[in-house]
Design a protein around this motif. Structure first.
Motif, mmCIF file in Angstrom:
data_model
loop_
_atom_site.group_PDB
_atom_site.id
_atom_site.type_symbol
_atom_site.label_atom_id
_atom_site.label_comp_id
_atom_site.label_asym_id
_atom_site.label_seq_id
_atom_site.Cartn_x
_atom_site.Cartn_y
_atom_site.Cartn_z
ATOM 1 N N PHE A 31 0.875 -1.174 0.000
ATOM 2 C CA PHE A 31 0.000 0.000 0.000
ATOM 3 C C PHE A 31 0.909 1.220 0.000
ATOM 4 C CE2 PHE A 31 -4.486 1.293 1.335
ATOM 5 C CZ PHE A 31 -4.326 2.614 0.985
ATOM 6 N N LEU A 32 1.070 1.823 -1.189
ATOM 7 C CA LEU A 32 1.918 3.009 -1.331
ATOM 8 C C LEU A 32 1.036 4.238 -1.453
ATOM 9 C CD1 LEU A 32 4.983 4.006 -1.983
ATOM 10 C CD2 LEU A 32 4.034 4.342 -4.264
ATOM 11 N N VAL A 33 1.380 5.285 -0.713
ATOM 12 C CA VAL A 33 0.656 6.550 -0.802
ATOM 13 C C VAL A 33 1.569 7.605 -1.411
ATOM 14 C CG1 VAL A 33 -0.467 8.397 0.485
ATOM 15 C CG2 VAL A 33 -0.855 6.026 1.150
ATOM 16 N N LEU A 34 1.061 8.285 -2.451
ATOM 17 C CA LEU A 34 1.730 9.452 -3.027
ATOM 18 C C LEU A 34 1.117 10.676 -2.373
ATOM 19 C CD1 LEU A 34 1.611 8.513 -6.831
ATOM 20 C CD2 LEU A 34 3.429 8.002 -5.204
ATOM 21 N N VAL A 35 1.933 11.470 -1.698
ATOM 22 C CA VAL A 35 1.405 12.605 -0.950
ATOM 23 C C VAL A 35 2.199 13.862 -1.294
ATOM 24 C CG1 VAL A 35 2.872 12.293 1.100
ATOM 25 C CG2 VAL A 35 0.623 13.321 1.360
ATOM 26 N N GLY A 36 1.516 14.977 -1.255
ATOM 27 C CA GLY A 36 2.152 16.256 -1.538
ATOM 28 C C GLY A 36 1.079 17.313 -1.701
ATOM 29 N N PRO A 37 1.473 18.590 -1.800
ATOM 30 C CA PRO A 37 0.479 19.661 -1.946
ATOM 31 C C PRO A 37 -0.197 19.599 -3.306
ATOM 32 C CG PRO A 37 2.706 20.537 -2.188
ATOM 33 C CD PRO A 37 2.854 19.106 -1.767
ATOM 34 N N SER A 38 -1.306 20.302 -3.449
ATOM 35 C CA SER A 38 -2.026 20.353 -4.716
ATOM 36 C C SER A 38 -1.096 20.861 -5.818
ATOM 37 C CB SER A 38 -3.246 21.271 -4.603
ATOM 38 O OG SER A 38 -4.163 20.754 -3.674
ATOM 39 N N GLY A 39 -1.150 20.201 -6.975
ATOM 40 C CA GLY A 39 -0.336 20.623 -8.105
ATOM 41 C C GLY A 39 1.076 20.087 -8.115
ATOM 42 N N ILE A 188 -2.180 1.813 -4.834
ATOM 43 C CA ILE A 188 -1.459 3.091 -4.925
ATOM 44 C C ILE A 188 -2.490 4.192 -4.728
ATOM 45 C CG2 ILE A 188 0.013 4.587 -6.315
ATOM 46 C CD1 ILE A 188 1.004 2.123 -7.781
ATOM 47 N N TYR A 189 -2.258 5.028 -3.738
ATOM 48 C CA TYR A 189 -3.275 5.950 -3.228
ATOM 49 C C TYR A 189 -2.705 7.368 -3.255
ATOM 50 C CZ TYR A 189 -6.831 7.495 0.234
ATOM 51 O OH TYR A 189 -7.867 8.120 0.897
ATOM 52 N N VAL A 190 -3.453 8.293 -3.831
ATOM 53 C CA VAL A 190 -3.025 9.691 -3.920
ATOM 54 C C VAL A 190 -3.827 10.535 -2.942
ATOM 55 C CG1 VAL A 190 -3.233 11.748 -5.383
ATOM 56 C CG2 VAL A 190 -2.102 9.710 -6.263
ATOM 57 N N THR A 191 -3.134 11.389 -2.192
ATOM 58 C CA THR A 191 -3.814 12.304 -1.279
ATOM 59 C C THR A 191 -2.917 13.501 -0.996
ATOM 60 O OG1 THR A 191 -4.896 12.526 0.883
ATOM 61 C CG2 THR A 191 -2.965 11.112 0.788
ATOM 62 N N HIS A 192 -3.522 14.616 -0.587
ATOM 63 C CA HIS A 192 -2.739 15.744 -0.078
ATOM 64 C C HIS A 192 -2.824 15.783 1.446
ATOM 65 C CE1 HIS A 192 -6.861 17.364 -0.437
ATOM 66 N NE2 HIS A 192 -6.563 17.994 0.673
ATOM 67 N N ASP A 193 -3.564 14.845 2.023
ATOM 68 C CA ASP A 193 -3.791 14.795 3.472
ATOM 69 C C ASP A 193 -2.749 13.871 4.109
ATOM 70 O OD1 ASP A 193 -4.663 14.213 6.062
ATOM 71 O OD2 ASP A 193 -6.778 14.368 5.528
ATOM 72 N N GLN A 194 -1.801 14.455 4.829
ATOM 73 C CA GLN A 194 -0.726 13.631 5.396
ATOM 74 C C GLN A 194 -1.241 12.695 6.490
ATOM 75 O OE1 GLN A 194 0.953 14.053 8.622
ATOM 76 N NE2 GLN A 194 -0.676 15.423 9.279
ATOM 77 N N THR A 195 -2.378 13.014 7.118
ATOM 78 C CA THR A 195 -2.944 12.104 8.114
ATOM 79 C C THR A 195 -3.397 10.810 7.441
ATOM 80 O OG1 THR A 195 -3.671 13.964 9.471
ATOM 81 C CG2 THR A 195 -4.670 11.825 9.919
ATOM 82 N N GLU A 196 -4.047 10.923 6.289
ATOM 83 C CA GLU A 196 -4.415 9.732 5.524
ATOM 84 C C GLU A 196 -3.170 8.924 5.179
ATOM 85 O OE1 GLU A 196 -6.826 10.403 2.048
ATOM 86 O OE2 GLU A 196 -8.205 11.709 3.138
ATOM 87 N N ALA A 197 -2.147 9.613 4.725
ATOM 88 C CA ALA A 197 -0.912 8.925 4.330
ATOM 89 C C ALA A 197 -0.299 8.184 5.514
ATOM 90 C CB ALA A 197 0.089 9.937 3.763
#
Length: 367
Positions: A31-39, A188-197
């Motif tokens: 379960f990999l999360v890609l995280v970062g700010p919008s854009g 593979i999961y994309v979010t900008h929410d670091q809590t989710e990550a």
């Protein structure tokens, strides 16, 4: 089941580089999360894998197969989007079965897969309803079910919880984690929410401006961030940063931030020796700032005087928004604190969990 590999992948939109030299190996069933700010390029990276965008340079592999030129429908992936994208005139059953019908899957097999997915997601009683009769959380589960029935090698989830309220986000987050454990498939999961990550991932890829900043487990990203960006992005509230100078004092080293000076643990001095006399960025997390009366025993603390700008009662803790020397910072302290808004207070910092970063360039952690 399959691994996913990005090999030096670039995506350019004219002069804009949305994804730059992305190099990641996602293990089978991870379960990999890609995280970062919008854009930052995280959704673009997901769309490249799905085949919804064309790669400018590099290769993407699903298992051992290079999929650069493979049509999206032939990549054996399923994608869940931020919008539920359900057909309003179809029942839940038909929404979940639609993709299988297009593939001319036998009716009995469609029935078996839809009912099995509905049982996994707890929506067996909703199969005859239409989307307008469902809550947001139920619609999200139908969208997940539509992906599950395909039995893909890889699940791609693009900010699937963004449209849910706070309580439902927490609940659905747990359901997705349980779903991953049950299906034993690559997510593979994309979010900008670091809590989710932090709560969902086996590993997290932190991305900024199309560039991978750090790839590691949630705990290592929290404990050993590679640079100021990662340190400030992982953790809530964010890490506090102070422009400071590293100096020698009393046979050891101190961080001189102008309005306060705090000693460095002796176990760290050899690591920081080459930076003595130089500018640094001093980082300390809000949870490592305490009211002296309720400081945990057995830690090395350093006192700092500060003004209390705002207090936020959270029930089990209080967030103190503090100011010293023109720099604002946040502490998470015991709710029994006597600190009052508009007054001066003394806090202590847990120096055993401090961080130092280079002030220039990539602002890398000093280790």
């Amino acid at each position: 089941m399959a691994s996913v590999t990005y090999e030096h992948v670039f995506k350019r939109f004219g002069e804009v580089i949305a994804v730059s030299d992305l190099d990641i190996k996602v293990e089978d069933r991870e379960f990999l999360v890609l995280v970062g700010p919008s854009g930052c390029g995280k959704t673009t990276a997901l769309r490249l894998l799905a085949g919804l965008e064309e790669i400018s340079d590099g290769r993407i592999l699903i298992g051992e197969r290079v999929v650069n030129d493979v049509a999206p429908k032939d990549r054996d992936i399923a994608m869940v989007f931020q919008s539920y994208a359900l057909y309003p005139h179809m029942t839940v059953f038909d929404n979940m079965a639609f993709g299988l019908k297009l593939r001319k899957t036998p009716k009995q097999e469609i029935k078996r897969r839809v009912e099995q997915a509905a049982t996994i997601l707890g929506i067996e009683s909703l199969l005859d309803r239409r989307p307008r009769q469902l809550s947001g959380g139920q619609r999200q589960r139908v969208a997940l079910g539509r992906a599950i029935v395909r039995e893909p090698k890889v699940f791609l989830l693009d900010e699937p919880l963004s449209n849910l309220d706070a309580k439902l986000r927490v609940q659905t987050r747990a359901e997705i984690s349980k779903l991953h454990q049950r299906l034993q498939t690559t997510f593979i999961y994309v979010t900008h929410d670091q809590t989710e990550a932090m709560t969902m991932a086996d590993r997290i890829a932190v991305i900024k401006s199309g560039l991978l900043q750090q790839l590691d487990t949630p705990q290592r990203l929290y404990d050993k961030p590679g640079n100021v960006f990662v340190a400030g992005f992982i953790g809530s509230p964010a890490m506090n940063f102070f422009n400071a100078r590293l100096e020698r004092a009393d046979g050891g080293q101190v961080i001189d931030a102008g309005s306060f000076s705090v000693p460095i643990p002796s176990s760290r001095t050899s690591t920081y020796d080459r930076f003595v006399g130089r500018q640094v960025i001093f980082g300390i997390r809000p949870e490592d700032i305490h009211d002296p009366a309720f400081s945990p025993p057995g830690i090395m603390t350093a006192p700092v005087e500060a003004n209390v700008d705002v207090t936020e009662l959270m029930g089990n803790e209080i967030f103190l928004h503090l100011e010293t020397g023109g720099t604002t910072f946040t502490g998470r302290v015991d709710p029994r604190t006597s600190a009052k808004m508009g007054e001066k207070t003394r806090i202590v910092m847990n120096m055993e969990n401090m961080h130092l970063f280079e002030p220039d360039g990539e602002q890398k952690a000093i280790r």
